[in-house]
Design a protein around this motif. Structure first.
Motif, PDB file in Angstrom:
ATOM      1  N   ASP A 160       0.830  -1.206   0.000  1.00 33.05           N
ATOM      2  CA  ASP A 160       0.000   0.000   0.000  1.00 33.05           C
ATOM      3  C   ASP A 160       0.864   1.255   0.000  1.00 33.05           C
ATOM      4  OD1 ASP A 160      -2.286  -1.531   0.014  1.00 33.05           O
ATOM      5  OD2 ASP A 160      -2.656  -1.306   2.168  1.00 33.05           O
ATOM      6  N   ALA A 161       2.011   1.199   0.677  1.00 33.82           N
ATOM      7  CA  ALA A 161       2.903   2.360   0.698  1.00 33.82           C
ATOM      8  C   ALA A 161       3.422   2.677  -0.698  1.00 33.82           C
ATOM      9  CB  ALA A 161       4.071   2.099   1.659  1.00 33.82           C
ATOM     10  N   LEU A 162       3.716   1.638  -1.494  1.00 33.67           N
ATOM     11  CA  LEU A 162       4.148   1.867  -2.872  1.00 33.67           C
ATOM     12  C   LEU A 162       3.031   2.506  -3.690  1.00 33.67           C
ATOM     13  CD1 LEU A 162       6.067   1.542  -5.282  1.00 33.67           C
ATOM     14  CD2 LEU A 162       5.272  -0.826  -5.502  1.00 33.67           C
ATOM     15  N   ASP A 192       0.441   4.219  -2.643  1.00 29.34           N
ATOM     16  CA  ASP A 192       0.175   5.581  -2.159  1.00 29.34           C
ATOM     17  C   ASP A 192       1.226   6.556  -2.664  1.00 29.34           C
ATOM     18  OD1 ASP A 192      -2.042   4.649  -0.813  1.00 29.34           O
ATOM     19  OD2 ASP A 192      -1.056   4.558   1.147  1.00 29.34           O
ATOM     20  N   ALA A 193       2.486   6.121  -2.690  1.00 32.48           N
ATOM     21  CA  ALA A 193       3.559   7.003  -3.153  1.00 32.48           C
ATOM     22  C   ALA A 193       3.363   7.361  -4.621  1.00 32.48           C
ATOM     23  CB  ALA A 193       4.914   6.338  -2.937  1.00 32.48           C
ATOM     24  N   VAL A 194       3.024   6.385  -5.441  1.00 36.10           N
ATOM     25  CA  VAL A 194       2.798   6.652  -6.867  1.00 36.10           C
ATOM     26  C   VAL A 194       1.618   7.593  -7.059  1.00 36.10           C
ATOM     27  CG1 VAL A 194       2.155   5.610  -9.071  1.00 36.10           C
ATOM     28  CG2 VAL A 194       3.816   4.460  -7.595  1.00 36.10           C
ATOM     29  N   ALA A 195       0.526   7.323  -6.350  1.00 32.01           N
ATOM     30  CA  ALA A 195      -0.674   8.147  -6.502  1.00 32.01           C
ATOM     31  C   ALA A 195      -0.423   9.582  -6.039  1.00 32.01           C
ATOM     32  CB  ALA A 195      -1.823   7.517  -5.714  1.00 32.01           C
ATOM     33  N   ARG A 196       0.299   9.740  -4.950  1.00 35.56           N
ATOM     34  CA  ARG A 196       0.566  11.072  -4.412  1.00 35.56           C
ATOM     35  C   ARG A 196       1.448  11.887  -5.353  1.00 35.56           C
ATOM     36  NH1 ARG A 196       1.997   9.371  -0.025  1.00 35.56           N
ATOM     37  NH2 ARG A 196       4.260   9.270  -0.328  1.00 35.56           N
ATOM     38  N   ARG A 197       2.412  11.222  -5.992  1.00 35.50           N
ATOM     39  CA  ARG A 197       3.358  11.919  -6.861  1.00 35.50           C
ATOM     40  C   ARG A 197       2.819  12.148  -8.261  1.00 35.50           C
ATOM     41  NH1 ARG A 197       9.018  10.193  -5.463  1.00 35.50           N
ATOM     42  NH2 ARG A 197       9.359  10.314  -7.703  1.00 35.50           N
ATOM     43  N   GLY A 198       1.863  11.320  -8.673  1.00 38.81           N
ATOM     44  CA  GLY A 198       1.377  11.400 -10.051  1.00 38.81           C
ATOM     45  C   GLY A 198       2.275  10.696 -11.038  1.00 38.81           C
ATOM     46  N   GLY A 199       3.085   9.764 -10.573  1.00 39.17           N
ATOM     47  CA  GLY A 199       3.938   8.991 -11.463  1.00 39.17           C
ATOM     48  C   GLY A 199       5.271   8.691 -10.825  1.00 39.17           C
ATOM     49  N   PRO A 200       6.043   7.832 -11.446  1.00 36.94           N
ATOM     50  CA  PRO A 200       5.774   7.151 -12.714  1.00 36.94           C
ATOM     51  C   PRO A 200       4.637   6.146 -12.585  1.00 36.94           C
ATOM     52  CG  PRO A 200       7.675   6.173 -11.652  1.00 36.94           C
ATOM     53  CD  PRO A 200       7.304   7.375 -10.827  1.00 36.94           C
ATOM     54  N   GLU A 227      -6.142 -10.503  -3.061  1.00 38.75           N
ATOM     55  CA  GLU A 227      -7.414  -9.947  -3.532  1.00 38.75           C
ATOM     56  C   GLU A 227      -7.722  -8.611  -2.878  1.00 38.75           C
ATOM     57  OE1 GLU A 227     -11.908 -11.251  -4.771  1.00 38.75           O
ATOM     58  OE2 GLU A 227     -10.790 -12.567  -3.406  1.00 38.75           O
ATOM     59  N   ALA A 228      -7.458  -8.504  -1.577  1.00 39.19           N
ATOM     60  CA  ALA A 228      -7.707  -7.228  -0.901  1.00 39.19           C
ATOM     61  C   ALA A 228      -6.830  -6.122  -1.485  1.00 39.19           C
ATOM     62  CB  ALA A 228      -7.455  -7.384   0.595  1.00 39.19           C
ATOM     63  N   PHE A 229      -5.573  -6.455  -1.819  1.00 37.24           N
ATOM     64  CA  PHE A 229      -4.679  -5.477  -2.434  1.00 37.24           C
ATOM     65  C   PHE A 229      -5.193  -5.054  -3.804  1.00 37.24           C
ATOM     66  CE2 PHE A 229      -0.925  -4.711  -5.201  1.00 37.24           C
ATOM     67  CZ  PHE A 229      -0.503  -3.523  -4.620  1.00 37.24           C
ATOM     68  N   VAL A 230      -5.687  -5.993  -4.571  1.00 42.44           N
ATOM     69  CA  VAL A 230      -6.261  -5.677  -5.881  1.00 42.44           C
ATOM     70  C   VAL A 230      -7.401  -4.678  -5.738  1.00 42.44           C
ATOM     71  CG1 VAL A 230      -7.628  -6.622  -7.786  1.00 42.44           C
ATOM     72  CG2 VAL A 230      -5.568  -7.810  -7.016  1.00 42.44           C
ATOM     73  N   VAL A 231      -8.304  -4.927  -4.820  1.00 35.86           N
ATOM     74  CA  VAL A 231      -9.469  -4.057  -4.637  1.00 35.86           C
ATOM     75  C   VAL A 231      -9.029  -2.666  -4.201  1.00 35.86           C
ATOM     76  CG1 VAL A 231     -11.546  -3.687  -3.256  1.00 35.86           C
ATOM     77  CG2 VAL A 231     -11.031  -5.974  -4.157  1.00 35.86           C
ATOM     78  N   ARG A 232      -8.129  -2.588  -3.225  1.00 42.65           N
ATOM     79  CA  ARG A 232      -7.672  -1.277  -2.744  1.00 42.65           C
ATOM     80  C   ARG A 232      -6.957  -0.494  -3.844  1.00 42.65           C
ATOM     81  NH1 ARG A 232      -5.914  -4.449   1.561  1.00 42.65           N
ATOM     82  NH2 ARG A 232      -3.718  -4.197   0.968  1.00 42.65           N
ATOM     83  N   THR A 233      -6.127  -1.183  -4.626  1.00 37.25           N
ATOM     84  CA  THR A 233      -5.347  -0.498  -5.655  1.00 37.25           C
ATOM     85  C   THR A 233      -6.241  -0.030  -6.797  1.00 37.25           C
ATOM     86  OG1 THR A 233      -3.425  -1.849  -5.075  1.00 37.25           O
ATOM     87  CG2 THR A 233      -3.362  -0.702  -7.188  1.00 37.25           C
ATOM     88  N   ARG A 234      -7.199  -0.837  -7.193  1.00 40.18           N
ATOM     89  CA  ARG A 234      -8.136  -0.407  -8.230  1.00 40.18           C
ATOM     90  C   ARG A 234      -8.908   0.830  -7.772  1.00 40.18           C
ATOM     91  NH1 ARG A 234      -9.685  -4.503 -12.170  1.00 40.18           N
ATOM     92  NH2 ARG A 234      -7.732  -4.847 -13.319  1.00 40.18           N
ATOM     93  N   GLU A 235      -9.296   0.865  -6.511  1.00 40.47           N
ATOM     94  CA  GLU A 235     -10.001   2.035  -5.986  1.00 40.47           C
ATOM     95  C   GLU A 235      -9.085   3.262  -5.985  1.00 40.47           C
ATOM     96  OE1 GLU A 235     -11.315   0.821  -2.145  1.00 40.47           O
ATOM     97  OE2 GLU A 235     -13.079  -0.268  -2.905  1.00 40.47           O
ATOM     98  N   ARG A 236      -7.816   3.050  -5.666  1.00 38.09           N
ATOM     99  CA  ARG A 236      -6.854   4.169  -5.629  1.00 38.09           C
ATOM    100  C   ARG A 236      -6.646   4.745  -7.025  1.00 38.09           C
ATOM    101  NH1 ARG A 236      -4.681   8.048  -3.476  1.00 38.09           N
ATOM    102  NH2 ARG A 236      -2.931   7.992  -2.027  1.00 38.09           N
ATOM    103  N   LEU A 256      -2.640   4.966 -13.643  1.00 42.27           N
ATOM    104  CA  LEU A 256      -1.474   5.485 -12.931  1.00 42.27           C
ATOM    105  C   LEU A 256      -0.874   4.380 -12.081  1.00 42.27           C
ATOM    106  CD1 LEU A 256       0.338   7.847 -12.158  1.00 42.27           C
ATOM    107  CD2 LEU A 256      -1.321   8.428 -10.362  1.00 42.27           C
ATOM    108  N   VAL A 257      -1.740   3.583 -11.465  1.00 46.56           N
ATOM    109  CA  VAL A 257      -1.274   2.439 -10.697  1.00 46.56           C
ATOM    110  C   VAL A 257      -2.240   1.285 -10.932  1.00 46.56           C
ATOM    111  CG1 VAL A 257      -2.463   3.192  -8.584  1.00 46.56           C
ATOM    112  CG2 VAL A 257      -0.510   1.619  -8.432  1.00 46.56           C
ATOM    113  N   GLU A 258      -1.686   0.102 -11.192  1.00 48.90           N
ATOM    114  CA  GLU A 258      -2.484  -1.071 -11.538  1.00 48.90           C
ATOM    115  C   GLU A 258      -1.959  -2.276 -10.753  1.00 48.90           C
ATOM    116  OE1 GLU A 258      -5.137  -1.657 -13.145  1.00 48.90           O
ATOM    117  OE2 GLU A 258      -5.047  -3.416 -14.451  1.00 48.90           O
ATOM    118  N   PRO A 259      -2.833  -3.051 -10.106  1.00 43.83           N
ATOM    119  CA  PRO A 259      -2.370  -4.251  -9.415  1.00 43.83           C
ATOM    120  C   PRO A 259      -1.996  -5.354 -10.400  1.00 43.83           C
ATOM    121  CG  PRO A 259      -4.755  -4.120  -9.310  1.00 43.83           C
ATOM    122  CD  PRO A 259      -4.294  -2.864  -9.982  1.00 43.83           C
ATOM    123  N   VAL A 260      -0.987  -6.120 -10.030  1.00 43.14           N
ATOM    124  CA  VAL A 260      -0.520  -7.232 -10.858  1.00 43.14           C
ATOM    125  C   VAL A 260      -0.464  -8.489  -9.993  1.00 43.14           C
ATOM    126  CG1 VAL A 260       1.280  -8.057 -12.431  1.00 43.14           C
ATOM    127  CG2 VAL A 260       0.978  -5.605 -12.069  1.00 43.14           C
TER     128      VAL A 260
END
Length: 408
Positions: free
Chosen positions: A94-96, A98-106, A133-142, A150-154
């Motif tokens: 989640d920290a990764l 959040d960092a991407v979302a806050r910065r707007g990239g890469p 699965e929980a990480f997927v849901v949180r990241t898609r929402e982010r 900007l950020v996609e779960p893998v």
């Protein structure tokens, strides 16, 4: 409307944003060490360096600090999109994000690493699947509705030795349920192949992934240097892609990937990667140079009179045939680092080139300060030559500007 116009000098080039299709964000703290060790020995790369370092990313603040530093490095070197392995820790992953979302990239394709055996801090199978699965849901929402994301779960099973078949099958079902990209390592080293064969007898790495629903479109397969007969066909049929990691292949695979043959003769998609920290540099310019060098090693031969007794000697190796089969130019490597990377991630319609309608992810590469002009006495000063010089000689100092979704 544009607020301003940026005019490039005659010694600057606008290229699509660089795409790194395989890197370990959580291994950046020890980059540059461990490559003198075998991958899987008791005192090897994984046991001595990777697992202990990744274990520290369970604490959110530690993870945030290191991921911020890693993202800084990516941007500094012109990488606008990266497929990243994080760790098995939800808070750290989640920290990764959040960092991407806050910065707007890469842009980041972020993987919570799944492992349920044969490693420190392995997670019980059901819990590992629940965490994923929980990480997927949180990241898609982010990410929200952004496309390209900007950020996609893998979905990220580390590799076959650390994953049981129930875990792999569960992750395959997760990828299907959410239409997710997947990433893993296969056919990297001979000892890994032997160990995987003992765990999954009678099947190759690619066959195991296929059986578990993990060989699919937008699957990124790191290394693939020692593919068995039939595996390339499975990869092509699934629409998966190989992440070419030339630097780490030198250290661990002890062989070079035949990129040109895979693409031309087998129809397999290949894109370029740094593989930090098996590769010690986060620079895609460095990865491009290394990819060219790796293609040259596949053309090695010795004169028949050589005192060195090895399988490189003999007149049966025709130089022109070797060059045709394997040679990559630096512009080929640039393609692997841009358009091919976007295609491997399933984003060819929105990233990788400057075609109308695509997102503006871009890098301005400047010859200055490392490549000096020689004026009328200089040679190889044409634009193609100058770009080739930047790829060969450039580093972060030659990355003048970086844009993600049009924002600098």
């Amino acid at each position: 409307a544009c607020d301003s116009v940026v005019r490039l000098s005659a010694r600057e080039f606008l290229v699509p944003g660089l795409v790194d299709v395989h890197t370990h964000a959580s291994q950046w703290p020890f980059a540059g060490t461990g490559v003198d060790r075998p991958l899987m020995a008791e005192d090897g790369f994984l046991a001595k360096h990777a697992f202990p370092t990744e274990g520290r990313f369970g604490e959110g603040e530690t993870a945030r600090r290191w991921y911020e530093a890693f993202l800084d490095e990516l941007v500094r070197h012109g990488t606008t999109t990266a497929a990243c392995y994080a760790t098995q820790h939800p808070a750290g992953c989640d920290a990764l994000v959040d960092a991407v979302a806050r910065r707007g990239g890469p842009r980041c394709f972020a993987g919570l690493v799944n492992m349920d055996r044969l490693c420190p801090d392995s997670v019980e199978t059901a819990q590992s699947l629940a965490d994923a699965e929980a990480f997927v849901v949180r990241t898609r929402e982010r990410n929200g509705q952004r496309h390209p994301p900007l950020v996609e779960p893998v979905v990220t099973p580390r590799f076959l030795p650390t994953c049981t078949e129930p875990l792999l099958a569960g992750l395959g079902a997760l990828a299907e349920k959410y239409d997710l990209p997947t990433q893993t390592h296969i056919s990297e080293t001979v000892d890994e192949l032997d160990f995987s064969a003992s765990l999954f007898p009678g099947r190759t790495d690619a066959e195991v992934l296929r059986d578990c629903g993990l060989l699919r479109s937008r699957t990124l397969l790191a290394h693939c240097v020692h593919l068995a007969r039939g595996e390339a066909d499975l990869i092509r049929a699934a629409g998966a892609a190989i992440a070419h990691c030339p630097m780490s292949n030198f250290f661990f695979a002890k062989q070079a990937l035949p990129v040109k043959r895979l693409v031309r003769d087998f129809g397999v998609a290949v894109a370029l990667a740094t593989d930090v920290a098996g590769g010690y540099s986060p620079s895609m310019l460095h990865a491009m140079r290394t990819a060219v060098l790796a293609s040259k090693t596949l053309q090695f031969k010795r004169d028949r009179r050589s005192v060195f007794d090895d399988d490189l000697r003999g007149d049966d190796l025709d130089e022109d045939a070797l060059r045709d089969a394997h040679d990559l130019t630096h512009l080929d490597a640039l393609h692997l680092a841009t358009a091919a990377g976007a295609a491997a991630l399933g984003l060819a319609d929105v990233l990788g080139t400057f075609d109308p309608g695509k997102a503006f992810d871009a890098v301005v590469l400047a010859a200055d300060p490392t490549i000096k002009p020689f004026g009328p006495l200089g040679t190889a000063e044409a634009p193609d030559d100058l770009l080739n010089k930047i790829i060969c000689l450039g580093d972060d100092r030659n990355v003048a500007r970086v844009y993600v979704a049009g924002a600098r």
